[in-house]
Design a protein around this motif. Structure first.
Motif, PDB file in Angstrom:
ATOM      1  N   VAL A  53       0.850  -1.192   0.000  1.00  0.00           N
ATOM      2  CA  VAL A  53       0.000   0.000   0.000  1.00  0.00           C
ATOM      3  C   VAL A  53       0.883   1.238   0.000  1.00  0.00           C
ATOM      4  N   ASP A  54       0.366   2.307  -0.590  1.00  0.00           N
ATOM      5  CA  ASP A  54       1.113   3.553  -0.713  1.00  0.00           C
ATOM      6  C   ASP A  54       0.186   4.707  -0.355  1.00  0.00           C
ATOM      7  N   PHE A  55       0.623   5.543   0.610  1.00  0.00           N
ATOM      8  CA  PHE A  55      -0.151   6.699   1.028  1.00  0.00           C
ATOM      9  C   PHE A  55       0.757   7.928   0.969  1.00  0.00           C
ATOM     10  N   ILE A  56       0.366   8.939   0.196  1.00  0.00           N
ATOM     11  CA  ILE A  56       1.171  10.156   0.152  1.00  0.00           C
ATOM     12  C   ILE A  56       0.644  11.134   1.198  1.00  0.00           C
ATOM     13  N   GLN A  57       1.284  12.317   1.309  1.00  0.00           N
ATOM     14  CA  GLN A  57       0.975  13.232   2.396  1.00  0.00           C
ATOM     15  C   GLN A  57      -0.417  13.836   2.316  1.00  0.00           C
ATOM     16  N   THR A  58      -1.090  13.748   1.172  1.00  0.00           N
ATOM     17  CA  THR A  58      -2.466  14.229   1.111  1.00  0.00           C
ATOM     18  C   THR A  58      -3.413  13.336   1.905  1.00  0.00           C
ATOM     19  N   VAL A  59      -3.007  12.108   2.166  1.00  0.00           N
ATOM     20  CA  VAL A  59      -3.801  11.226   3.030  1.00  0.00           C
ATOM     21  C   VAL A  59      -3.442  11.592   4.464  1.00  0.00           C
ATOM     22  N   THR A  60      -4.247  12.430   5.077  1.00  0.00           N
ATOM     23  CA  THR A  60      -3.874  12.993   6.370  1.00  0.00           C
ATOM     24  C   THR A  60      -3.969  11.976   7.502  1.00  0.00           C
ATOM     25  N   GLY A  72       4.859 -11.034  -0.843  1.00  0.00           N
ATOM     26  CA  GLY A  72       5.337 -10.058  -1.808  1.00  0.00           C
ATOM     27  C   GLY A  72       6.643 -10.538  -2.426  1.00  0.00           C
ATOM     28  N   PRO A  73       7.027  -9.992  -3.557  1.00  0.00           N
ATOM     29  CA  PRO A  73       8.245 -10.463  -4.221  1.00  0.00           C
ATOM     30  C   PRO A  73       9.491  -9.898  -3.563  1.00  0.00           C
ATOM     31  N   TYR A  74      10.538 -10.702  -3.494  1.00  0.00           N
ATOM     32  CA  TYR A  74      11.825 -10.203  -3.008  1.00  0.00           C
ATOM     33  C   TYR A  74      12.562  -9.553  -4.171  1.00  0.00           C
ATOM     34  N   LEU A  75      12.024  -8.414  -4.608  1.00  0.00           N
ATOM     35  CA  LEU A  75      12.605  -7.661  -5.715  1.00  0.00           C
ATOM     36  C   LEU A  75      12.948  -6.261  -5.233  1.00  0.00           C
ATOM     37  N   ALA A  76      13.865  -5.600  -5.918  1.00  0.00           N
ATOM     38  CA  ALA A  76      14.301  -4.263  -5.520  1.00  0.00           C
ATOM     39  C   ALA A  76      13.112  -3.320  -5.384  1.00  0.00           C
ATOM     40  N   ALA A  77      13.100  -2.571  -4.297  1.00  0.00           N
ATOM     41  CA  ALA A  77      12.125  -1.505  -4.037  1.00  0.00           C
ATOM     42  C   ALA A  77      10.734  -2.015  -3.691  1.00  0.00           C
ATOM     43  N   SER A  78      10.538  -3.317  -3.525  1.00  0.00           N
ATOM     44  CA  SER A  78       9.221  -3.780  -3.088  1.00  0.00           C
ATOM     45  C   SER A  78       9.094  -3.551  -1.581  1.00  0.00           C
ATOM     46  N   TYR A  79       7.934  -3.102  -1.142  1.00  0.00           N
ATOM     47  CA  TYR A  79       7.697  -2.884   0.273  1.00  0.00           C
ATOM     48  C   TYR A  79       6.227  -3.134   0.562  1.00  0.00           C
ATOM     49  N   ALA A  80       5.928  -3.379   1.828  1.00  0.00           N
ATOM     50  CA  ALA A  80       4.550  -3.638   2.221  1.00  0.00           C
ATOM     51  C   ALA A  80       3.775  -2.343   2.441  1.00  0.00           C
ATOM     52  N   ILE A  81       4.346  -1.418   3.234  1.00  0.00           N
ATOM     53  CA  ILE A  81       3.666  -0.170   3.559  1.00  0.00           C
ATOM     54  C   ILE A  81       4.623   0.988   3.301  1.00  0.00           C
ATOM     55  N   HIS A  82       4.218   1.916   2.435  1.00  0.00           N
ATOM     56  CA  HIS A  82       4.973   3.146   2.227  1.00  0.00           C
ATOM     57  C   HIS A  82       4.054   4.304   2.548  1.00  0.00           C
ATOM     58  N   SER A  83       4.459   5.147   3.495  1.00  0.00           N
ATOM     59  CA  SER A  83       3.566   6.212   3.955  1.00  0.00           C
ATOM     60  C   SER A  83       4.310   7.528   4.100  1.00  0.00           C
ATOM     61  N   ARG A  84       3.644   8.592   3.628  1.00  0.00           N
ATOM     62  CA  ARG A  84       4.074   9.955   3.907  1.00  0.00           C
ATOM     63  C   ARG A  84       3.000  10.703   4.698  1.00  0.00           C
ATOM     64  N   ARG A  91      -1.557  -1.314  13.696  1.00  0.00           N
ATOM     65  CA  ARG A  91      -1.639  -2.223  14.838  1.00  0.00           C
ATOM     66  C   ARG A  91      -1.984  -3.644  14.383  1.00  0.00           C
ATOM     67  N   ASP A  92      -1.372  -4.604  15.068  1.00  0.00           N
ATOM     68  CA  ASP A  92      -1.682  -6.022  14.846  1.00  0.00           C
ATOM     69  C   ASP A  92      -1.555  -6.394  13.369  1.00  0.00           C
ATOM     70  N   VAL A  93      -0.447  -6.012  12.765  1.00  0.00           N
ATOM     71  CA  VAL A  93      -0.203  -6.248  11.342  1.00  0.00           C
ATOM     72  C   VAL A  93       0.936  -7.246  11.184  1.00  0.00           C
ATOM     73  N   LEU A  94       0.783  -8.154  10.232  1.00  0.00           N
ATOM     74  CA  LEU A  94       1.832  -9.098   9.854  1.00  0.00           C
ATOM     75  C   LEU A  94       2.387  -8.698   8.498  1.00  0.00           C
ATOM     76  N   ILE A  95       3.718  -8.569   8.407  1.00  0.00           N
ATOM     77  CA  ILE A  95       4.384  -8.282   7.141  1.00  0.00           C
ATOM     78  C   ILE A  95       5.444  -9.349   6.907  1.00  0.00           C
ATOM     79  N   GLU A  96       5.386 -10.013   5.757  1.00  0.00           N
ATOM     80  CA  GLU A  96       6.425 -10.964   5.386  1.00  0.00           C
ATOM     81  C   GLU A  96       6.439 -11.124   3.871  1.00  0.00           C
ATOM     82  N   GLY A  97       7.637 -11.309   3.343  1.00  0.00           N
ATOM     83  CA  GLY A  97       7.758 -11.544   1.912  1.00  0.00           C
ATOM     84  C   GLY A  97       8.115 -10.324   1.098  1.00  0.00           C
TER      85      GLY A  97
END
Length: 256
Positions: A53-60, A72-84, A91-97
């Protein structure tokens, strides 16, 4: 279809979006890409998406509760959560892969809480979680394991609180300190990392007490290592009132 770009996308505007008990899978780009005002995710699974998921700064305001980001793929620049976003609750989140777990990277992001989460790099991901570009917040009661470069790292960040977490089995650094306004770490266990802490750049202030730093003796890992580029007068950092797995002062001096 494995060729769709987005599971859910929302353009700029004042909309509030709630996504509940939904599975998004096989997206070649984002599971969710949001530019609106507020987003809440509850009980969702992001599965086999290149970027979660991707949230920029307009998402207050962002709330992510009881969700999973998996396979998720083990490829360059892949991420689970990107937030500005300036206000974030995870809370209570699992991230793997993923190559990266969560990246918070906006100077206006000060009201950030990440709690009771698991970040599992499965010995393939690079960075579990990071605060960068002035972002700050609190990480508490999380389990961070199996990352190759850093379990947790901050770089030119704001005020960061890291408490009551477990960071373990990271091939290199458990916690990386690369500059912030103020860093507090307490009640945390760092185990089987090389080193437990890496001091790259100094913080404006630091309070690191009542933690357990348990180095990997079989691999000769250090408890603390620092950059070698410092020049001039010595810099003294207070690491008193921590537990090192030993009370032998000579051993402690050898591996710091």
């Amino acid at each position: 279809s494995p060729y769709d770009d987005y599971g859910i996308a929302c353009t700029y505007g004042g909309a509030t979006i709630r996504v509940e008990n939904l599975r998004i899978e096989n997206q070649s780009y984002f599971g969710m890409s949001m530019f609106n005002s507020e987003v809440e995710m509850v009980g969702c699974v992001i599965d086999r998406c290149y970027l979660g998921v991707d949230f920029i700064q307009t998402v207050t305001n962002v709330r992510i509760l009881d969700c999973q980001f998996i396979d998720g793929p083990y490829l360059a620049a892949s991420y689970a959560i990107h937030s500005r976003s300036p206000h974030v609750e995870v809370r209570d989140v699992l991230i793997e892969g993923y190559i990266g777990g969560m990246n918070q990277d906006y100077a206006g992001s000060t009201d950030v809480v990440v709690a009771d989460c698991t970040f599992d790099g499965q010995a393939l991901g690079l960075v579990g979680m990071k605060f960068t570009l002035g972002a700050g917040g609190t990480v508490e009661r999380c389990h961070i394991t199996g990352w190759l470069n850093y379990g947790f790292v901050f770089s030119n960040a704001g005020t960061v609180v890291f408490r009551d977490n477990v960071v373990e089995n990271c091939q290199t650094t458990g916690v990386g300190m690369n500059g912030c306004l103020d860093y507090t770490m307490t009640g945390t266990i760092i185990d089987q990392c090389h080193p437990c802490l890496l001091v790259g750049e100094l913080c404006g202030a630091q309070s690191i007490h009542n933690n357990h730093f348990l180095r990997d003796e079989s691999a000769g890992g250090y408890w603390i290592r620092a950059s070698e580029w410092y020049s001039g007068a010595p810099v003294y950092l207070d690491f008193t009132n921590n537990y090192w797995g030993t009370t032998d002062p000579q051993e402690i001096a050898t591996w710091i």
